[in-house]
Design a protein around this motif. Sequence first.
Motif, PDB file in Angstrom:
ATOM      1  N   ALA A   1       4.138   8.890  12.050  1.00 22.38           N
ATOM      2  CA  ALA A   1       2.903   9.667  12.208  1.00 22.38           C
ATOM      3  C   ALA A   1       1.763   9.080  11.388  1.00 22.38           C
ATOM      4  CB  ALA A   1       3.146  11.123  11.807  1.00 22.38           C
ATOM      5  N   ALA A   2       2.084   8.580  10.201  1.00 19.82           N
ATOM      6  CA  ALA A   2       1.048   8.014   9.333  1.00 19.82           C
ATOM      7  C   ALA A   2       0.828   6.534   9.584  1.00 19.82           C
ATOM      8  CB  ALA A   2       1.438   8.233   7.869  1.00 19.82           C
ATOM      9  N   GLY A   3       1.742   5.890  10.314  1.00 17.56           N
ATOM     10  CA  GLY A   3       1.622   4.466  10.593  1.00 17.56           C
ATOM     11  C   GLY A   3       1.832   3.596   9.371  1.00 17.56           C
TER      12      GLY A   3
ATOM     13  N   GLY B   1       0.834  -1.195   0.000  1.00 16.02           N
ATOM     14  CA  GLY B   1       0.000   0.000   0.000  1.00 16.02           C
ATOM     15  C   GLY B   1       0.865   1.241   0.000  1.00 16.02           C
ATOM     16  N   THR B   2       0.459   2.247   0.751  1.00 14.67           N
ATOM     17  CA  THR B   2       1.278   3.456   0.834  1.00 14.67           C
ATOM     18  C   THR B   2       2.449   3.231   1.790  1.00 14.67           C
ATOM     19  OG1 THR B   2      -0.074   4.373   2.617  1.00 14.67           O
ATOM     20  CG2 THR B   2      -0.702   4.938   0.358  1.00 14.67           C
ATOM     21  N   CYS B   3       3.526   3.926   1.540  1.00 18.97           N
ATOM     22  CA  CYS B   3       4.711   3.776   2.375  1.00 18.97           C
ATOM     23  C   CYS B   3       5.606   4.996   2.202  1.00 18.97           C
ATOM     24  CB  CYS B   3       5.478   2.497   2.006  1.00 18.97           C
ATOM     25  SG  CYS B   3       6.075   2.486   0.302  1.00 18.97           S
ATOM     26  N   VAL B   4       6.613   5.091   3.047  1.00 13.13           N
ATOM     27  CA  VAL B   4       7.674   6.082   2.878  1.00 13.13           C
ATOM     28  C   VAL B   4       8.878   5.341   2.307  1.00 13.13           C
ATOM     29  CG1 VAL B   4       9.288   7.631   4.040  1.00 13.13           C
ATOM     30  CG2 VAL B   4       6.877   7.611   4.709  1.00 13.13           C
ATOM     31  N   ILE B   5       9.351   5.791   1.164  1.00 11.60           N
ATOM     32  CA  ILE B   5      10.489   5.177   0.492  1.00 11.60           C
ATOM     33  C   ILE B   5      11.716   6.035   0.772  1.00 11.60           C
ATOM     34  CG2 ILE B   5      11.460   4.493  -1.746  1.00 11.60           C
ATOM     35  CD1 ILE B   5       8.424   4.496  -2.712  1.00 11.60           C
ATOM     36  N   ILE B   6      12.770   5.410   1.274  1.00 12.98           N
ATOM     37  CA  ILE B   6      14.002   6.161   1.509  1.00 12.98           C
ATOM     38  C   ILE B   6      15.109   5.576   0.629  1.00 12.98           C
ATOM     39  CG2 ILE B   6      13.360   6.858   3.844  1.00 12.98           C
ATOM     40  CD1 ILE B   6      15.231   4.724   4.947  1.00 12.98           C
TER      41      ILE B   6
ATOM     42  N   THR C   1       2.102  15.824   4.239  1.00 16.02           N
ATOM     43  CA  THR C   1       2.518  14.508   3.753  1.00 16.02           C
ATOM     44  C   THR C   1       1.876  13.395   4.572  1.00 16.02           C
ATOM     45  OG1 THR C   1       4.496  14.524   5.163  1.00 16.02           O
ATOM     46  CG2 THR C   1       4.730  15.382   2.934  1.00 16.02           C
ATOM     47  N   THR C   2       1.678  13.618   5.864  1.00 17.44           N
ATOM     48  CA  THR C   2       1.004  12.606   6.685  1.00 17.44           C
ATOM     49  C   THR C   2      -0.408  12.365   6.177  1.00 17.44           C
ATOM     50  OG1 THR C   2       2.293  13.257   8.628  1.00 17.44           O
ATOM     51  CG2 THR C   2       0.268  12.017   9.023  1.00 17.44           C
ATOM     52  N   HIS C   3      -1.127  13.438   5.858  1.00 17.93           N
ATOM     53  CA  HIS C   3      -2.475  13.308   5.301  1.00 17.93           C
ATOM     54  C   HIS C   3      -2.426  12.578   3.959  1.00 17.93           C
ATOM     55  CE1 HIS C   3      -6.055  14.590   3.015  1.00 17.93           C
ATOM     56  NE2 HIS C   3      -6.662  14.545   4.198  1.00 17.93           N
ATOM     57  N   THR C   4      -1.422  12.889   3.140  1.00  9.97           N
ATOM     58  CA  THR C   4      -1.282  12.240   1.837  1.00  9.97           C
ATOM     59  C   THR C   4      -1.084  10.736   1.997  1.00  9.97           C
ATOM     60  OG1 THR C   4      -0.325  14.233   0.847  1.00  9.97           O
ATOM     61  CG2 THR C   4       0.146  12.142  -0.252  1.00  9.97           C
ATOM     62  N   LEU C   5      -0.236  10.347   2.912  1.00  8.01           N
ATOM     63  CA  LEU C   5       0.046   8.929   3.135  1.00  8.01           C
ATOM     64  C   LEU C   5      -1.184   8.186   3.645  1.00  8.01           C
ATOM     65  CD1 LEU C   5       3.547   9.340   4.815  1.00  8.01           C
ATOM     66  CD2 LEU C   5       3.132   8.038   2.720  1.00  8.01           C
ATOM     67  N   GLN C   6      -1.961   8.828   4.507  1.00 11.65           N
ATOM     68  CA  GLN C   6      -3.080   8.149   5.149  1.00 11.65           C
ATOM     69  C   GLN C   6      -4.350   8.121   4.297  1.00 11.65           C
ATOM     70  OE1 GLN C   6      -3.175  10.453   8.823  1.00 11.65           O
ATOM     71  NE2 GLN C   6      -2.350   8.708   9.966  1.00 11.65           N
TER      72      GLN C   6
ATOM     73  N   GLU D   1      -4.694   9.472   0.677  1.00 13.83           N
ATOM     74  CA  GLU D   1      -4.672   9.689  -0.769  1.00 13.83           C
ATOM     75  C   GLU D   1      -4.006   8.567  -1.561  1.00 13.83           C
ATOM     76  OE1 GLU D   1      -3.334  13.600  -1.811  1.00 13.83           O
ATOM     77  OE2 GLU D   1      -4.437  14.553  -0.171  1.00 13.83           O
ATOM     78  N   ASN D   2      -3.782   7.418  -0.912  1.00 21.72           N
ATOM     79  CA  ASN D   2      -3.205   6.254  -1.596  1.00 21.72           C
ATOM     80  C   ASN D   2      -1.942   6.639  -2.358  1.00 21.72           C
ATOM     81  OD1 ASN D   2      -2.994   3.575  -2.502  1.00 21.72           O
ATOM     82  ND2 ASN D   2      -4.170   4.016  -4.371  1.00 21.72           N
ATOM     83  N   THR D   3      -1.110   7.437  -1.733  1.00 17.32           N
ATOM     84  CA  THR D   3       0.101   7.932  -2.384  1.00 17.32           C
ATOM     85  C   THR D   3       1.299   7.732  -1.464  1.00 17.32           C
ATOM     86  OG1 THR D   3      -1.139   9.590  -3.623  1.00 17.32           O
ATOM     87  CG2 THR D   3       1.215   9.973  -3.370  1.00 17.32           C
ATOM     88  N   SER D   4       2.372   7.173  -2.020  1.00 13.04           N
ATOM     89  CA  SER D   4       3.607   6.986  -1.258  1.00 13.04           C
ATOM     90  C   SER D   4       4.525   8.183  -1.455  1.00 13.04           C
ATOM     91  CB  SER D   4       4.311   5.697  -1.706  1.00 13.04           C
ATOM     92  OG  SER D   4       3.505   4.564  -1.433  1.00 13.04           O
ATOM     93  N   ILE D   5       5.502   8.313  -0.575  1.00 13.39           N
ATOM     94  CA  ILE D   5       6.415   9.462  -0.623  1.00 13.39           C
ATOM     95  C   ILE D   5       7.857   8.976  -0.631  1.00 13.39           C
ATOM     96  CG2 ILE D   5       7.215  11.519   0.606  1.00 13.39           C
ATOM     97  CD1 ILE D   5       4.377  11.943   1.553  1.00 13.39           C
ATOM     98  N   TRP D   6       8.611   9.502  -1.594  1.00 11.14           N
ATOM     99  CA  TRP D   6      10.024   9.144  -1.770  1.00 11.14           C
ATOM    100  C   TRP D   6      10.875  10.241  -1.134  1.00 11.14           C
ATOM    101  CZ3 TRP D   6      11.892   5.317  -5.613  1.00 11.14           C
ATOM    102  CH2 TRP D   6      13.291   5.277  -5.710  1.00 11.14           C
ATOM    103  N   VAL D   7      11.806   9.843  -0.267  1.00  9.37           N
ATOM    104  CA  VAL D   7      12.642  10.807   0.454  1.00  9.37           C
ATOM    105  C   VAL D   7      14.102  10.371   0.368  1.00  9.37           C
ATOM    106  CG1 VAL D   7      13.035  11.974   2.654  1.00  9.37           C
ATOM    107  CG2 VAL D   7      10.741  11.161   2.082  1.00  9.37           C
ATOM    108  N   PHE D   8      14.990  11.355   0.237  1.00 10.49           N
ATOM    109  CA  PHE D   8      16.424  11.113   0.385  1.00 10.49           C
ATOM    110  C   PHE D   8      16.806  11.558   1.800  1.00 10.49           C
ATOM    111  CE2 PHE D   8      16.100  11.792  -4.277  1.00 10.49           C
ATOM    112  CZ  PHE D   8      16.602  10.560  -4.695  1.00 10.49           C
TER     113      PHE D   8
END
Length: 248
Positions: A170-172, A66-71, A132-137, A139-146
Amino acid sequence: MLFLLRMLLMGLHFMLAGVLGVLVGLCRPFNPDNSRLCARLYALPAMWILRLNVKADVDSLRNKPGTCVIIANHQSNYDLFVFGNVVPYRTVCIAKKSLKWVPLFGQLFWLAGNVLIDRGNAHKARRAMLTTTHTLQHENTSIWVFPEGTRNLGKGLLPFKKGAFHMAIAAGVPIVQVCVSNYVTHIQLNRWNSGDVLIRSLPPIPTVGMTADDIPALMQACHAQMEACIVEMGRELQSPATIELPSS
């Protein structure tokens, strides 16, 4: 001569991909899948021009939970072309606000729904993180971070900043780690075949039940895992078995 020709072609490609990407963004502004499409626009021709052989083993990224934070580790501006091959569906990126003013690319980046953060303004940066927390929870959207926050120029993984880990907790949502082998100090753009690059994703790390108190240990664990993965990929590239890699 070959290096100069490649740089000329890359400059032309960068402008053309920017124009096409802006058109995509204008046709469907802020669609979170614009990032993936535009990443391919930049990456696929660039790999052909640069003649970089990319081998990606990223099943945990393509089949992310599903949604996740990608590092991911951040080596150079070429990451746009290297990682562009593996950006998954409905994934946006976090970057510094100044990118918005890069001709064509900045406008494309903004229209693609990516998150631009003013690092010099702590209040605005925190507000962007809440978004971004709202987006993750929701909007079915993941976030890519360096998480290094800047380019390491192939000199080894820099210490991580906390933002990505705060967002995930925060988004779990899980954290998916993506590692690219050290290519900055090894590619030879004056040769026909410039070099080999490995990209590998690691199993998702769940964050449900974690709190801000868990962030230091989580950061340390992720840093150690990614560092070990990068070192291992470096060893593999030195092995004769990895001399011929299929182009991704």
